[in-house]
Design an enzyme around this catalytic site. Structure first.
Site, mmCIF file in Angstrom:
data_model
loop_
_atom_site.group_PDB
_atom_site.id
_atom_site.type_symbol
_atom_site.label_atom_id
_atom_site.label_comp_id
_atom_site.label_asym_id
_atom_site.label_seq_id
_atom_site.Cartn_x
_atom_site.Cartn_y
_atom_site.Cartn_z
ATOM 1 N N CYS A 383 10.554 -19.211 -28.137
ATOM 2 C CA CYS A 383 9.642 -18.330 -28.863
ATOM 3 C C CYS A 383 10.005 -16.861 -28.616
ATOM 4 O O CYS A 383 11.008 -16.404 -29.140
ATOM 5 C CB CYS A 383 8.194 -18.670 -28.549
ATOM 6 N N HIS A 509 7.791 -24.187 -29.850
ATOM 7 C CA HIS A 509 7.582 -24.536 -28.434
ATOM 8 C C HIS A 509 7.893 -26.019 -28.205
ATOM 9 O O HIS A 509 6.988 -26.854 -28.264
ATOM 10 C CB HIS A 509 6.125 -24.279 -28.035
ATOM 11 N N GLU A 511 8.383 -27.477 -25.569
ATOM 12 C CA GLU A 511 7.773 -27.965 -24.315
ATOM 13 C C GLU A 511 6.463 -28.717 -24.550
ATOM 14 O O GLU A 511 6.059 -29.523 -23.723
ATOM 15 C CB GLU A 511 7.557 -26.802 -23.330
HETATM 16 N N1 GLN Z 1 4.786 -12.489 -29.194
HETATM 17 C C1 GLN Z 1 5.661 -13.259 -30.034
HETATM 18 C C2 GLN Z 1 4.989 -13.526 -31.377
HETATM 19 O O1 GLN Z 1 3.777 -13.532 -31.479
HETATM 20 C C3 GLN Z 1 6.080 -14.543 -29.372
HETATM 21 C C4 GLN Z 1 4.965 -15.491 -29.069
HETATM 22 C C5 GLN Z 1 5.330 -16.599 -28.126
HETATM 23 O O2 GLN Z 1 6.293 -16.482 -27.361
HETATM 24 N N2 GLN Z 1 4.545 -17.665 -28.115
HETATM 25 O O3 GLN Z 1 5.673 -13.791 -32.336
#
Ligand code: GLN
Length: 538
Positions: A383, A509, A511
């Site tokens: 992410c 994600h 995970e």
């Molecule tokens: N802050 C980034 C976004 O909102 C990444 C978010 C995250 O890593 N879950 O796109």
């Protein structure tokens, strides 16, 4: 079996005793006996969901396929049961009050005074029963957050009292998880704190049926008898839960302690098979006798707290077991990456850059990614970690020195990470990110496709910003390939660097989807790449 049976898990004496793990372990044992089981978490805080909570407050926010931002215990439920959960599996006081207040505004209470009892407790009971009514589970385990005696959990305890009455004795039971501390000065295990917390529960009209006792030492029969006598429980319902070296041992320990058998007897469930925990035991054996060791770095800003990156750490445990490798994870604070720390990074076997929000620590993340990219150290960006990999590449390979995400610098002249149009006018922070499961199409001959061994995948998201497609051609021409795309929106979900041995960034994600029985292929492949890299240095 037609009628759903309900198990309530309460906690006494202290927080952090592991109600989630005990609930998940019991559920696993019942599931292995052929029963259809789910687990639900009731959280007594007033936030509508933990999506707006800082990980320092409440650990990681776990995201389900249907896009609910939930308590991290739901992650344990999925990892143990290998079955998806949903919004209905996590209820907070905020959500309960929101529903009741919305009803009141609509006039649904017909002029009545709206009160904690019966209106709030009715809504709690409705939510508890909803899962059983809509999915026909054999057993629903409901974990009540907090510790008995907390003011904020009183409406939940009262709802359990009423439900037990309404459901009847053999259709529900209460498991009280408690602490039996060891006083080293007296060289004794002490039962008094448990007696007190059982008494507190009784003041609210609830008798615990089963005591699960967290302890550092074996609990003798004498102590079990004493606890049974003073706490009104059968002696075979005093279950020892000794500290374990891994949470994955707990289902096997509970099987030995016969927790599942006691539960089946008390709930008068007769239609079940014997447990089959072979796959699980094999996983634990491999985990406990690794043939290799690797050291990887996890770069993030919440490194002091284990819970902040819970699902990533557990995914590495799963992948470690598959690779018969012990994965030592070194937390690296993204705000403190100086030359000395960077030297340490160069000695690692792999690097993960964690998800996150806001600008704190991002320059450190970018610096660490540069080291991994230039030195062919296996790199996995998740992410925000993927977004930072794109920024690093743009700055140092495309030479767009001021590249940034508009999250960090609104006025950057090279917004390689930017907001989608539909995110631009959002003012409410809660539940408004790109959330839950999204399709992703993998590009032929990419590393991603060979890892997943499939062309279509679904992964869970939780972010607002995206790779800005205006820069995609330039990035790809310079060697950073998009290997996963959402075909409906054209959004880039995976980037990889084919010139390196293992350099992958994912906008989603992975995970959240790794389980004991289904370890995530990206983590399995990453650990295997780190192992290879480690061997190549020898
Ligand atoms: N802050 C980034 C976004 O909102 C990444 C978010 C995250 O890593 N879950 O796109």
């Amino acid at each position: 079996m037609s009628k759903t049976k309900y198990i309530f898990v309460t906690g006494g004496v202290s927080s952090s005793l592991g109600k989630g793990i005990i609930s998940a372990s019991l559920a696993k044992l019942l599931q292995s006996r052929g029963l259809d089981v789910t687990i639900q978490k009731l959280d007594p805080y007033i936030n509508v969901d933990p999506g707006t909570l800082n990980p320092y407050e409440h650990g990681e926010c776990y995201v389900t396929s249907d896009g609910a931002e939930t308590d991290l215990d739901l992650g344990h439920y999925e990892r143990f049961l290998n079955v998806e959960t949903s919004q209905a599996n996590n209820v907070t006081t905020g959500r309960i009050y929101q529903t009741v207040i919305e009803k009141e505004r609509k006039g649904d209470f017909l002029g009545k005074t709206v009160q904690v009892i019966p209106h709030i407790t009715d809504e709690i009971k409705r939510r508890i029963k909803l899962l059983g009514e809509t999915n026909n589970y054999d057993v629903i385990i409901t974990e009540i957050g907090g510790t008995v005696g907390d003011i904020e959990s009183l409406p939940y305890i009262e709802s359990v009292r009423q439900l037990r009455w309404e459901l009847g004795k053999s259709n529900s039971l209460v498991i009280h998880l408690t602490l039996v501390p060891y006083l080293s000065a007296a060289k004794e295990l002490k039962t008094k704190p448990t007696q007190h917390s059982v008494k507190t529960l009784m003041e609210s009209g609830i008798n615990a049926d089963i005591l699960v006792c967290r302890t550092e030492h074996d609990i003798s029969d004498d102590i079990k008898n004493k606890l049974a006598l003073f706490c009104n429980v059968d002696v075979d319902s005093v279950i020892q839960s000794k500290d374990a070296s891994t949470i994955y041992d707990v289902p096997l320990m509970m099987e030995k302690e016969k927790l599942d058998k006691v539960v089946l007897k008390k709930l008068e469930i007769s239609n079940y098979s014997s447990t089959n925990m072979n796959v699980w035991a094999d996983f634990v054996n491999k985990l406990k006798s690794p043939k290799n060791t690797i050291n990887i770095g996890l770069v993030g800003k919440y490194v002091e707290l284990q819970d902040s990156y819970k699902s990533i750490l557990e995914s590495l445990v799963h992948a470690g077991s598959v690779n018969e490798t012990k994965v030592n994870v070194h937390s690296i604070h993204s705000e403190h990456i100086d030359d000395e720390i960077n030297e340490k990074i160069l000695k690692l076997d792999g690097l993960i850059v964690a998800p996150g929000f806001g600008s704190r620590g991002i320059e450190g993340k970018i610096k660490s990614i540069k080291s991994a990219r230039e030195n062919n150290i296996p790199f996995f960006g998740i992410c925000l970690g993927m977004q930072m990999a794109v920024i690093e590449f743009s700055r140092n390979v495309l030479n767009l020195k001021d590249s940034n995400s508009t999250e960090m610098d609104k006025n950057t002249s090279n917004p390689v990470i930017s907001l989608m149009q539909d995110q631009k006018n959002i003012t409410n922070m809660g539940g408004t990110m790109r959330l839950g499961s999204w399709d992703c199409e993998l590009i032929e001959n990419s590393r991603a496709m060979s890892i997943y061994n499939s062309k279509q995948i679904k992964e869970r998201h939780r972010h607002r910003w995206e790779l800005n497609n205006k820069y995609l051609d330039d990035l790809q021409d310079a060697g950073l390939k998009a290997s996963g795309i959402n075909s409906k929106t054209g959004l880039v979900e995976i980037v990889e660097l084919p010139s390196n041995d293992w350099f992958i960034g994912v906008q989603f994600h992975p995970e959240y989807k790794s389980t004991v029985e289904n370890p995530h292929p990206l983590f399995v492949s990453f650990v295997s790449a780190c192992l290879k890299y480690n061997n190549s240095k020898k």
